[in-house]
Scaffold this active site. Sequence first.
Site, mmCIF file in Angstrom:
data_model
loop_
_atom_site.group_PDB
_atom_site.id
_atom_site.type_symbol
_atom_site.label_atom_id
_atom_site.label_comp_id
_atom_site.label_asym_id
_atom_site.label_seq_id
_atom_site.Cartn_x
_atom_site.Cartn_y
_atom_site.Cartn_z
ATOM 1 N N HIS A 180 1.805 5.132 -2.055
ATOM 2 C CA HIS A 180 1.307 6.386 -2.861
ATOM 3 C C HIS A 180 2.264 6.798 -3.377
ATOM 4 O O HIS A 180 2.663 7.838 -3.124
ATOM 5 C CB HIS A 180 0.387 7.373 -2.327
ATOM 6 C CG HIS A 180 -1.275 6.721 -1.783
ATOM 7 N ND1 HIS A 180 -1.877 6.926 -2.276
ATOM 8 C CD2 HIS A 180 -1.826 6.635 -0.094
ATOM 9 C CE1 HIS A 180 -3.070 5.763 -1.460
ATOM 10 N NE2 HIS A 180 -2.997 5.919 -0.370
ATOM 11 N N HIS A 216 1.134 -1.307 -0.127
ATOM 12 C CA HIS A 216 0.427 -0.253 0.222
ATOM 13 C C HIS A 216 1.231 1.506 -0.116
ATOM 14 O O HIS A 216 1.044 1.256 0.989
ATOM 15 C CB HIS A 216 -1.187 -0.035 1.486
ATOM 16 C CG HIS A 216 -1.971 0.903 1.022
ATOM 17 N ND1 HIS A 216 -3.139 0.867 1.912
ATOM 18 C CD2 HIS A 216 -2.146 2.483 1.320
ATOM 19 C CE1 HIS A 216 -3.836 1.541 1.201
ATOM 20 N NE2 HIS A 216 -3.007 2.920 1.404
ATOM 21 N N TYR A 226 -10.745 5.328 -5.179
ATOM 22 C CA TYR A 226 -11.192 4.916 -3.831
ATOM 23 C C TYR A 226 -12.183 4.502 -4.264
ATOM 24 O O TYR A 226 -13.513 3.933 -4.336
ATOM 25 C CB TYR A 226 -11.472 6.544 -3.241
ATOM 26 C CG TYR A 226 -10.573 6.404 -1.584
ATOM 27 C CD1 TYR A 226 -9.132 6.283 -1.636
ATOM 28 C CD2 TYR A 226 -11.040 7.936 -1.126
ATOM 29 C CE1 TYR A 226 -8.858 5.906 -0.218
ATOM 30 C CE2 TYR A 226 -9.919 8.169 -0.159
ATOM 31 C CZ TYR A 226 -8.619 7.156 0.414
ATOM 32 O OH TYR A 226 -8.311 7.461 1.863
ATOM 33 N N ASP A 273 1.230 2.736 3.842
ATOM 34 C CA ASP A 273 0.278 3.870 3.567
ATOM 35 C C ASP A 273 1.201 5.209 3.180
ATOM 36 O O ASP A 273 0.591 6.203 3.743
ATOM 37 C CB ASP A 273 -0.943 4.142 4.817
ATOM 38 C CG ASP A 273 -1.946 5.263 4.215
ATOM 39 O OD1 ASP A 273 -1.703 5.314 2.656
ATOM 40 O OD2 ASP A 273 -2.999 5.782 4.172
ATOM 41 N N HIS A 285 -9.883 0.763 1.661
ATOM 42 C CA HIS A 285 -9.564 1.536 2.429
ATOM 43 C C HIS A 285 -10.960 1.388 3.424
ATOM 44 O O HIS A 285 -12.131 1.920 2.846
ATOM 45 C CB HIS A 285 -9.411 2.832 1.479
ATOM 46 C CG HIS A 285 -9.960 3.992 2.968
ATOM 47 N ND1 HIS A 285 -8.572 4.409 3.191
ATOM 48 C CD2 HIS A 285 -10.799 4.430 3.065
ATOM 49 C CE1 HIS A 285 -9.073 5.681 3.495
ATOM 50 N NE2 HIS A 285 -10.384 5.328 3.959
ATOM 51 N N HIS A 288 -6.131 -0.455 6.955
ATOM 52 C CA HIS A 288 -5.910 0.393 8.124
ATOM 53 C C HIS A 288 -7.169 0.421 8.999
ATOM 54 O O HIS A 288 -7.665 1.184 9.706
ATOM 55 C CB HIS A 288 -7.320 1.751 7.638
ATOM 56 C CG HIS A 288 -6.095 2.840 5.828
ATOM 57 N ND1 HIS A 288 -4.943 2.628 6.260
ATOM 58 C CD2 HIS A 288 -6.829 3.095 4.565
ATOM 59 C CE1 HIS A 288 -4.564 3.173 4.601
ATOM 60 N NE2 HIS A 288 -6.382 3.569 3.750
ATOM 61 N N GLY A 341 -4.453 15.837 -1.572
ATOM 62 C CA GLY A 341 -5.349 17.240 -2.513
ATOM 63 C C GLY A 341 -6.595 17.148 -1.486
ATOM 64 O O GLY A 341 -7.020 17.390 -2.717
ATOM 65 N N ARG A 399 -15.151 10.111 2.301
ATOM 66 C CA ARG A 399 -14.832 9.945 0.536
ATOM 67 C C ARG A 399 -15.220 8.766 -0.545
ATOM 68 O O ARG A 399 -14.662 8.691 -1.527
ATOM 69 C CB ARG A 399 -12.991 10.867 0.789
ATOM 70 C CG ARG A 399 -12.601 11.864 1.787
ATOM 71 C CD ARG A 399 -10.944 11.347 1.972
ATOM 72 N NE ARG A 399 -11.270 10.501 3.511
ATOM 73 C CZ ARG A 399 -10.367 10.388 4.100
ATOM 74 N NH1 ARG A 399 -8.915 11.154 3.363
ATOM 75 N NH2 ARG A 399 -10.042 9.422 4.353
HETATM 76 ZN ZN ZN Z 1 -6.431 4.157 2.494
#
Ligand code: ZN
Length: 364
Positions: free
Chosen positions: A63, A61, A130, A279, A195, A224, A69, A163
């Site tokens: 990014h 995991h 997401y 993460d 997530h 998470h 952002g 989100r």
């Molecule tokens: Zn996440």
Amino acid sequence: MLKLLKGLNCYAPKQIGMNDILICGKRIERIRPEIGLKESEYVQVYDCRGMLAFPGMIDQHVHILGGGGERGLPSRIAEIGADDILNAGVTTLVGLLGADSCTRNLESLYAKAKALEAEGLTTYIYSGAYSVPPVTLTGSVVRDLAFIDKVIGVGEVAVSDHRSSHAGLEQMIQLAAETHIGGLVGGKAGVLHLHIGDGKRGLLPVLQMLENSDLPKEEFVPTHLNRNRELFQQAVEYCKAGGRVDLTSGETEGLAVPDAVSRLAAAGAGLSRVTVSSDSNGSIPSGGIGKISTLWDDIIRCITEKQIDPETAFSLVTQNVAELLRLFPRKGTLREGSDADIVITGRDYKLTKLFCSGQLMKEF
Ligand code: ZN
């Protein structure tokens, strides 16, 4: 040129005792208590007496393009550099998109994964982000999994989070089914990396997907799960019932990884289904940026602060992850025929050398 590492206390991650490791090209050729080759124009010998060897860590995991952002366009987080990854003892990673699949896309994620690969790392990516329906490279997650070598799953798809897309159960099951089929067609793990946010439903969306479909539990990788106490309590029960649990390193609001791991162990949950990821370069809800170095720090704290044995602690970031991603035994272990991804440390668990696919990438 062969490389011979002499006199290592080896954790594969199971402890296999004192061994020499012979590297030929990208692979581990031999692991034996005594390999009688001498330094020559064909053999480079490294004296590693008194040191420990572990498989390189696998972070499922990251990014890699930077996440975040969420406080407007100027708040986008920077991309990760190869050096940060190597300094953290990570040799294999999965790059993913998060909340922002608008200013970032899978094409640039793929390009970044290729760039990190050119620097010596082993890299994969997830299709999607997401949002649901997912963003894809080819028009469907099945096609992405079938035709794009680097795509080994879908994620991180957000649930229980403001989100998230708040997709309905049927839509989520359909996505999970396509991920599963893509995995079968492409010969990949086909995991759905989920997530789980701080939302009030916690793990319930995952439980509902399982209850209302015939999909295998192993496909679902909720992450998470140490972010708050209520969610963690659900995670303990979920793990005991055979589910996979991914914890996030560097957690400060909920339960730190060492706490979470020792509680899972005490509750009798199967730690072979537990993994830890960083993460890294994602935004942390309380502010700040996820760091990949927290992965190593938390694993070492499991050993030094919670008396978890090194083979169990390192399994959480090596063999368990490799099995989940169906990379085992090429990745996540030290054995003959495996990729020579090797972390070497002193007895104090300080990194001293790092090999990626047989190349000495770092000396600390
Ligand atoms: Zn996440």
